[in-house]
Write a protein that holds these residues in place. Structure first.
Motif, short mmCIF file in Angstrom:
data_model
loop_
_atom_site.label_atom_id
_atom_site.label_comp_id
_atom_site.label_asym_id
_atom_site.label_seq_id
_atom_site.Cartn_x
_atom_site.Cartn_y
_atom_site.Cartn_z
N LEU A 37 144.62 22.11 87.73
CA LEU A 37 145.76 21.98 86.83
C LEU A 37 146.65 23.21 86.88
CD1 LEU A 37 147.20 20.30 84.64
CD2 LEU A 37 145.69 21.38 82.94
N TYR A 38 146.06 24.36 87.16
CA TYR A 38 146.82 25.61 87.18
C TYR A 38 146.77 26.23 88.58
CZ TYR A 38 146.53 24.91 82.17
OH TYR A 38 146.62 24.37 80.92
N SER A 39 147.00 25.41 89.59
CA SER A 39 147.11 25.86 90.97
C SER A 39 148.51 25.51 91.47
CB SER A 39 146.05 25.19 91.85
OG SER A 39 144.75 25.54 91.43
N LYS A 40 149.22 26.48 92.00
CA LYS A 40 150.60 26.25 92.42
C LYS A 40 150.79 26.77 93.85
CE LYS A 40 152.20 26.68 87.65
NZ LYS A 40 152.30 25.23 87.43
N LEU A 41 151.26 25.88 94.73
CA LEU A 41 151.52 26.20 96.13
C LEU A 41 153.01 26.43 96.33
CD1 LEU A 41 150.51 26.39 99.08
CD2 LEU A 41 150.91 23.93 99.26
N TYR A 42 153.36 27.48 97.05
CA TYR A 42 154.76 27.84 97.26
C TYR A 42 155.13 27.59 98.73
CZ TYR A 42 153.98 30.01 92.78
OH TYR A 42 153.64 30.21 91.47
N PRO A 43 156.28 26.99 98.99
CA PRO A 43 156.69 26.71 100.37
C PRO A 43 157.01 28.00 101.12
CG PRO A 43 158.48 26.21 98.85
CD PRO A 43 157.28 26.55 98.00
N LEU A 44 157.28 27.85 102.40
CA LEU A 44 157.57 29.00 103.25
C LEU A 44 158.72 29.82 102.67
CD1 LEU A 44 156.79 30.30 105.98
CD2 LEU A 44 158.64 28.99 107.01
N HIS A 45 158.47 31.12 102.55
CA HIS A 45 159.47 32.02 101.96
C HIS A 45 159.58 33.26 102.84
CE1 HIS A 45 161.83 34.07 98.92
NE2 HIS A 45 161.04 35.12 99.04
N THR A 46 160.78 33.80 102.95
CA THR A 46 161.00 35.01 103.73
C THR A 46 161.16 36.20 102.79
OG1 THR A 46 162.07 33.78 105.51
CG2 THR A 46 162.44 36.15 105.44
N PHE A 47 160.26 37.16 102.91
CA PHE A 47 160.34 38.41 102.15
C PHE A 47 161.22 39.35 102.98
CE2 PHE A 47 156.63 36.25 100.69
CZ PHE A 47 156.52 36.56 99.34
N THR A 48 162.39 39.68 102.48
CA THR A 48 163.42 40.32 103.29
C THR A 48 163.29 41.84 103.36
OG1 THR A 48 164.86 40.35 101.34
CG2 THR A 48 165.06 38.47 102.86
N GLU A 49 162.69 42.47 102.36
CA GLU A 49 162.61 43.93 102.35
C GLU A 49 161.45 44.37 101.47
OE1 GLU A 49 166.21 45.38 100.69
OE2 GLU A 49 165.99 44.29 98.80
N LYS A 50 161.08 45.62 101.61
CA LYS A 50 160.01 46.16 100.79
C LYS A 50 160.37 46.02 99.31
CE LYS A 50 157.29 50.33 99.85
NZ LYS A 50 157.00 51.73 100.22
N LEU A 106 152.66 33.06 80.95
CA LEU A 106 152.23 34.10 81.89
C LEU A 106 153.08 33.94 83.14
CD1 LEU A 106 148.34 33.56 81.75
CD2 LEU A 106 149.76 34.89 80.18
N SER A 107 153.54 35.06 83.70
CA SER A 107 154.29 35.03 84.96
C SER A 107 153.51 35.80 86.01
CB SER A 107 155.67 35.66 84.79
OG SER A 107 156.42 35.01 83.78
N VAL A 108 153.46 35.26 87.24
CA VAL A 108 152.79 35.96 88.34
C VAL A 108 153.68 35.91 89.57
CG1 VAL A 108 150.37 35.74 87.65
CG2 VAL A 108 151.48 33.83 88.79
N PHE A 109 153.74 37.03 90.29
CA PHE A 109 154.57 37.14 91.48
C PHE A 109 153.82 37.87 92.58
CE2 PHE A 109 157.61 36.25 88.23
CZ PHE A 109 158.68 35.62 88.87
N LEU A 110 154.13 37.51 93.82
CA LEU A 110 153.62 38.21 94.99
C LEU A 110 154.73 39.11 95.52
CD1 LEU A 110 151.44 38.57 97.24
CD2 LEU A 110 152.57 36.69 98.44
N THR A 111 154.39 40.38 95.77
CA THR A 111 155.38 41.37 96.22
C THR A 111 154.92 41.98 97.53
OG1 THR A 111 155.89 41.90 93.90
CG2 THR A 111 156.62 43.47 95.58
N ILE A 112 155.85 42.12 98.48
CA ILE A 112 155.53 42.82 99.72
C ILE A 112 155.76 44.31 99.51
CG2 ILE A 112 157.86 42.52 100.74
CD1 ILE A 112 156.35 42.13 103.46
N ASP A 113 154.82 45.12 99.98
CA ASP A 113 154.84 46.56 99.68
C ASP A 113 154.98 47.39 100.95
OD1 ASP A 113 154.75 48.70 97.87
OD2 ASP A 113 152.62 49.02 98.26
N SER A 114 155.47 46.79 102.02
CA SER A 114 155.68 47.55 103.25
C SER A 114 157.01 47.13 103.88
CB SER A 114 154.52 47.30 104.23
OG SER A 114 154.35 45.91 104.49
N ALA A 115 157.50 47.98 104.76
CA ALA A 115 158.78 47.68 105.42
C ALA A 115 158.66 46.39 106.23
CB ALA A 115 159.16 48.84 106.33
N CYS A 116 159.71 45.60 106.22
CA CYS A 116 159.65 44.29 106.89
C CYS A 116 160.99 44.00 107.56
CB CYS A 116 159.27 43.20 105.91
SG CYS A 116 160.18 43.22 104.35
#
Length: 353
Positions: A102-115, A70-80
């Motif tokens: 066991l199935y908890s994953k933390l992601y480091p600081l990330h920059t979402f560059t565009e919508k 299974l793949s899961v992603f977070l997407t920004i949906d507004s202008a940034c």
């Protein structure tokens, strides 16, 4: 050697915005059969830090290398413009809404560059592991995303060196982990319907005078470790505990019906801020179909602000007439005759009284 930098202006991460969202996958097997590798379904948009976001779920992986996952992603949906910095985590939830470590994953600081830019995990969990687990119930399961958005606040120009940056308080997160993850040191158990909740007497007592009296009052039974709750639904009690530990409500407890139930629970355990939060939510969602029920709730649980909001709505003659024609009006007449008399005194003309 300590590292530092000189600058003519200082930029400090002075504000953060936190939120969470749960995506529930119903019909897991059918979705897996119908969707090819690389295809996804997305959650409804949700807002954190002034930006719109959504979660994408790939039942057969995002690419050929992850086709068994299974793949899961977070997407920004507004202008940034300039990018949006955020940290987040994904966690599989058990039947009680708790994160599965066991199935908890933390992601480091990330920059979402565009919508439309996204970040996540292509191999979040093996499909076979999910299918063999207890977390797939009635062909459905849930994943929660906890999101923290950073807001850079620029100070006026200065030549002062910045050696130390104080992070925002994360006390609520640590206390929430005690309840939702590791449960270290729990000393009381609540049986609510078919569900069991473990908690800490000291934390409950610090947040609720009712729990304090029950656990540490003159008539308390301090050795009592198991308490049966008869008249509160498990989901409502779970949301109550979540608020007591974190001072916030989970995303899954944001609807109007839950707010009505939580008013009753918060009044019972004297959790004043929770009661006011639910009052405020209900006062913004008054209509002719529910105003009689809401008015009865406000009267029975001393919600004076909510009661006034109902009366303001009923100041309109058309709203009053629609309410009096509803089925819930009979319940109001029987359960709260005093508030009905007040309603008559306020709004009905003299000849109709």
């Amino acid at each position: 050697m300590a590292n530092h930098c000189n600058s003519t202006s200082s930029v400090t991460v002075a504000e953060v915005a936190r939120g969470s969202h749960v995506i529930k996958i119903d019909g897991y097997l059918r979705t897996k059969e119908l969707m090819e590798n690389g295809k996804y379904v997305s959650s409804i948009p949700f807002s954190v830090g002034g930006h719109s976001w959504f979660i994408t779920y790939f039942p057969n992986g995002v690419n050929t290398e992850s086709k068994d996952y299974l793949s899961v992603f977070l997407t920004i949906d507004s202008a940034c413009a300039g990018g949006v910095k955020a940290t987040f985590s994904f966690a599989l939830l058990d039947k009680n809404g708790r994160s599965v470590q066991l199935y908890s994953k933390l992601y480091p600081l990330h920059t979402f560059t565009e919508k439309g830019s996204d970040w996540g995990h292509s191999k979040f969990m093996k499909k076979t592991d999910l299918e063999r687990s207890v977390y797939l119930s009635n062909d459905s399961f849930s994943i929660m995303c906890d999101l923290t958005v950073m807001k850079d606040i620029c100070s006026k120009e200065t030549t002062q060196k910045q050696f130390v940056v104080v992070p925002p308080s994360d006390l609520h997160q640590h206390l929430g982990d005690l309840l939702l993850k590791n449960m270290d040191g729990t000393d009381v158990t609540f049986n609510v319907g078919q569900d069991i909740f473990s908690a800490h007497k000291c934390i409950l007592a610090a947040r609720s005078s009712v729990f304090r009296a029950e656990f540490f009052g003159v008539m308390s039974a301090k050795a009592r470790r198991t308490i049966k709750i008869e008249d509160i639904e498990a989901g409502v009690f779970r949301a109550l505990l979540h608020f007591i530990y974190t001072d916030s409500l989970p995303e899954t407890a944001q609807n109007i019906v839950m707010a009505q139930h939580l008013v009753v629970a918060a009044d019972r355990y004297n959790v004043g801020r929770l009661k006011l939060i639910c009052e405020e939510k209900l006062s913004k969602h008054i209509d002719s179909n529910m105003v009689a029920t809401t008015l009865a709730l406000a009267e029975q649980h001393s919600c004076y602000g909510l009661k006034e909001a109902c009366f303001e709505f009923l100041a309109s003659r058309s709203n009053l007439e629609r309410m009096m024609a509803s089925d819930d009006y009979e319940h109001l007449k029987i359960s709260c005759p005093s508030v009905l008399m007040e309603l008559v005194a306020r709004f009905l003309p003299q000849q109709e009284k």
